[in-house]
Design a protein around this motif. Structure first.
Motif, PDB file in Angstrom:
ATOM      1  N   GLU A 196      25.559 -83.171 -40.563  1.00 13.45           N
ATOM      2  CA  GLU A 196      26.705 -83.811 -39.910  1.00 13.45           C
ATOM      3  C   GLU A 196      28.011 -83.613 -40.658  1.00 13.45           C
ATOM      4  O   GLU A 196      29.059 -84.077 -40.213  1.00 13.45           O
ATOM      5  N   SER A 197      27.942 -82.919 -41.796  1.00 14.13           N
ATOM      6  CA  SER A 197      29.171 -82.642 -42.538  1.00 14.13           C
ATOM      7  C   SER A 197      30.060 -81.700 -41.741  1.00 14.13           C
ATOM      8  O   SER A 197      29.607 -80.684 -41.200  1.00 14.13           O
ATOM      9  N   SER A 198      31.345 -82.040 -41.644  1.00 20.11           N
ATOM     10  CA  SER A 198      32.274 -81.196 -40.898  1.00 20.11           C
ATOM     11  C   SER A 198      32.390 -79.814 -41.529  1.00 20.11           C
ATOM     12  O   SER A 198      32.539 -78.801 -40.830  1.00 20.11           O
ATOM     13  N   SER A 199      32.304 -79.744 -42.845  1.00 21.07           N
ATOM     14  CA  SER A 199      32.383 -78.455 -43.525  1.00 21.07           C
ATOM     15  C   SER A 199      31.150 -77.601 -43.256  1.00 21.07           C
ATOM     16  O   SER A 199      31.248 -76.376 -43.176  1.00 21.07           O
ATOM     17  N   PHE A 200      29.983 -78.256 -43.092  1.00 23.65           N
ATOM     18  CA  PHE A 200      28.752 -77.503 -42.840  1.00 23.65           C
ATOM     19  C   PHE A 200      28.854 -76.726 -41.538  1.00 23.65           C
ATOM     20  O   PHE A 200      28.415 -75.574 -41.453  1.00 23.65           O
ATOM     21  N   ARG A 201      29.448 -77.329 -40.530  1.00 24.08           N
ATOM     22  CA  ARG A 201      29.569 -76.660 -39.229  1.00 24.08           C
ATOM     23  C   ARG A 201      30.498 -75.461 -39.292  1.00 24.08           C
ATOM     24  O   ARG A 201      30.464 -74.593 -38.429  1.00 24.08           O
ATOM     25  N   LYS A 202      31.343 -75.423 -40.311  1.00 28.04           N
ATOM     26  CA  LYS A 202      32.288 -74.308 -40.439  1.00 28.04           C
ATOM     27  C   LYS A 202      31.742 -73.175 -41.310  1.00 28.04           C
ATOM     28  O   LYS A 202      32.367 -72.128 -41.420  1.00 28.04           O
ATOM     29  N   CYS A 203      30.590 -73.399 -41.936  1.00 31.82           N
ATOM     30  CA  CYS A 203      30.028 -72.371 -42.815  1.00 31.82           C
ATOM     31  C   CYS A 203      29.610 -71.154 -41.991  1.00 31.82           C
ATOM     32  O   CYS A 203      29.094 -71.280 -40.881  1.00 31.82           O
ATOM     33  N   ARG A 204      29.806 -69.986 -42.561  1.00 31.25           N
ATOM     34  CA  ARG A 204      29.478 -68.746 -41.874  1.00 31.25           C
ATOM     35  C   ARG A 204      28.682 -67.821 -42.797  1.00 31.25           C
ATOM     36  O   ARG A 204      28.919 -67.780 -43.998  1.00 31.25           O
ATOM     37  N   ASP A 248      28.522 -68.530 -48.318  1.00 28.19           N
ATOM     38  CA  ASP A 248      29.762 -69.282 -48.136  1.00 28.19           C
ATOM     39  C   ASP A 248      29.853 -70.374 -49.205  1.00 28.19           C
ATOM     40  O   ASP A 248      28.957 -71.227 -49.304  1.00 28.19           O
ATOM     41  N   PRO A 249      30.901 -70.381 -50.026  1.00 27.74           N
ATOM     42  CA  PRO A 249      31.034 -71.405 -51.088  1.00 27.74           C
ATOM     43  C   PRO A 249      30.988 -72.824 -50.548  1.00 27.74           C
ATOM     44  O   PRO A 249      30.542 -73.744 -51.245  1.00 27.74           O
ATOM     45  N   LYS A 250      31.447 -73.032 -49.305  1.00 27.23           N
ATOM     46  CA  LYS A 250      31.424 -74.375 -48.720  1.00 27.23           C
ATOM     47  C   LYS A 250      29.997 -74.885 -48.581  1.00 27.23           C
ATOM     48  O   LYS A 250      29.732 -76.071 -48.765  1.00 27.23           O
ATOM     49  N   LEU A 251      29.078 -73.977 -48.242  1.00 24.80           N
ATOM     50  CA  LEU A 251      27.686 -74.378 -48.110  1.00 24.80           C
ATOM     51  C   LEU A 251      27.135 -74.856 -49.451  1.00 24.80           C
ATOM     52  O   LEU A 251      26.464 -75.890 -49.529  1.00 24.80           O
TER      53      LEU A 251
END
Length: 365
Positions: free
Chosen positions: A339-347, A300-303
């Motif tokens: 605790e990053s909001s984006s981290f919780r959305k990584c798949r 995931d690019p967000k990660l």
């Protein structure tokens, strides 16, 4: 697709670049039982006052005054060390009578002949004589340089050159030796052509990918014994991330882990909870990135963005520091990532999850 263990091994076997391709030299360590290498401890017998240096009471020669006497003494780590990313020297040091002629990546050296050794380095010579003494005859003389010549001298070319040492007690363990002074027993030393690659390769050798390598050895009939050989390690497949940012993250995490492992023995002093959890966290992040590099290339690019934003290195050789604030800082980095909001959305996609499960079920995770 469903990834089986065979699929993963086959994929890794087909990677064309190997550790041999990027190394200058891969050499076997010096076994501690050899009669041609001697151990001595200057500090206990000849260091009466640390402020004035080490002095031999019989010759009245200060080791501080003869710098090469210390140059002859190099730290030793035996094969029992099982910690990854760790370089811990024992109290004993090998005494090797040689001198360095050049300081390029590939060192040039010459062995010092006995008469010259005795004249130039009396303290080291005397200690060598004590180690060499025959208890039955009392004979202490050295008749020839062969008395202390090493069977395989290739590693002498790389004294003061950074090394990676790999041992395989239960599985591969790799430590990065920044000073380049360590000679390791029951292991293999690796000198790389590109000094910037040491941390990345160390991380790879400590990853889940490395645990699959014995399968490659077995299939190619290279596994002659349980002990690692230079031929086996040369076969290790090397893959680099498509972008430099990912490689930098992996290398930086390796530096974190070197620091954390060095601090591990004093962790109780600091009373920092969850110390091993901190080590496990960074190992897991590096492992995910390395598995993606070798097999999937579709994290995931967000990660990757979150990691690039938080995993940074400040200061040269900070991994060898004893500063407690660095330990606290690494805890903060972990907290910021989780605790990053984006981290919780990584798949992770199904293929990646399947690969992780396959490695885990085969004892490689």
């Amino acid at each position: 697709m469903f990834w089986s263990k065979d699929d993963i091994v086959e994929r890794l076997s087909k990677i064309p670049r190997t550790l041999e391709d990027i190394s200058i030299e891969i050499f076997e360590g010096v076994p501690p039982a050899t009669d041609l290498v001697f151990k001595a401890n200057l500090s206990k017998e000849h260091c009466t006052d640390a402020t004035s240096g080490c002095r031999n009471p019989q010759t009245n020669v200060s080791v501080e005054q003869i710098s090469i006497e210390k140059e002859l003494m190099y730290p030793f780590m035996d094969g029992s060390v099982s910690n990854e990313f760790t370089v811990d020297s024992a109290q004993y040091r090998f005494m090797l009578p040689y001198e360095i002629l050049g300081y390029n990546i590939k060192k040039e050296y010459r062995l010092i002949q006995p008469d010259e050794f005795k004249a130039k380095f009396p303290v080291a010579y005397e200690l060598l004589m004590e180690a060499k003494q025959n208890p039955e005859t009392g004979e202490q003389g050295i008749d020839s340089a062969e008395c202390y010549r090493l069977e395989d001298e290739s590693f002498l070319q790389y004294i003061k050159t950074p090394k990676i040492i790999v041992t395989n007690n239960y599985r591969l363990h790799a430590s990065y030796d920044m000073s380049g002074k360590h000679v390791f027993a029951d292991g293999i030393g690796v000198v790389l052509g590109d000094p910037t690659l040491y941390h990345y390769i160390t991380a790879v050798l400590n990853s889940s990918i490395a645990r699959v390598l014995p399968e490659i050895w077995n299939r190619e009939k290279m596994q002659s014994s349980k002990h690692l050989s230079s031929k086996m390690l040369k076969r290790f497949p090397i893959a680099f991330p498509k972008n430099q940012a990912t490689e930098t993250i992996i290398s930086t995490i390796c530096r974190y882990l070197i620091y954390l492992n060095r601090q591990k023995l004093t962790a109780k002093e600091y009373s920092i909870p969850g110390y091993q959890n901190l080590i496990d966290f960074y190992k897991r992040i590096a492992d995910l990135l390395i598995i993606d590099t070798y097999i999937t290339n579709d994290l995931d690019p967000k990660l990757l963005e979150i990691l690039a934003e938080n995993i940074t290195a400040s200061g040269e050789e900070f991994e060898y520091s004893d500063d407690i604030n660095l330990l606290i800082g690494l805890q903060e980095i972990k907290k910021n990532i989780l605790e990053s909001s984006s981290f919780r959305k990584c798949r992770f996609n199904n293929e990646f999850t399947n690969i992780l499960a396959t490695l885990k079920n085969n004892g490689a995770w």
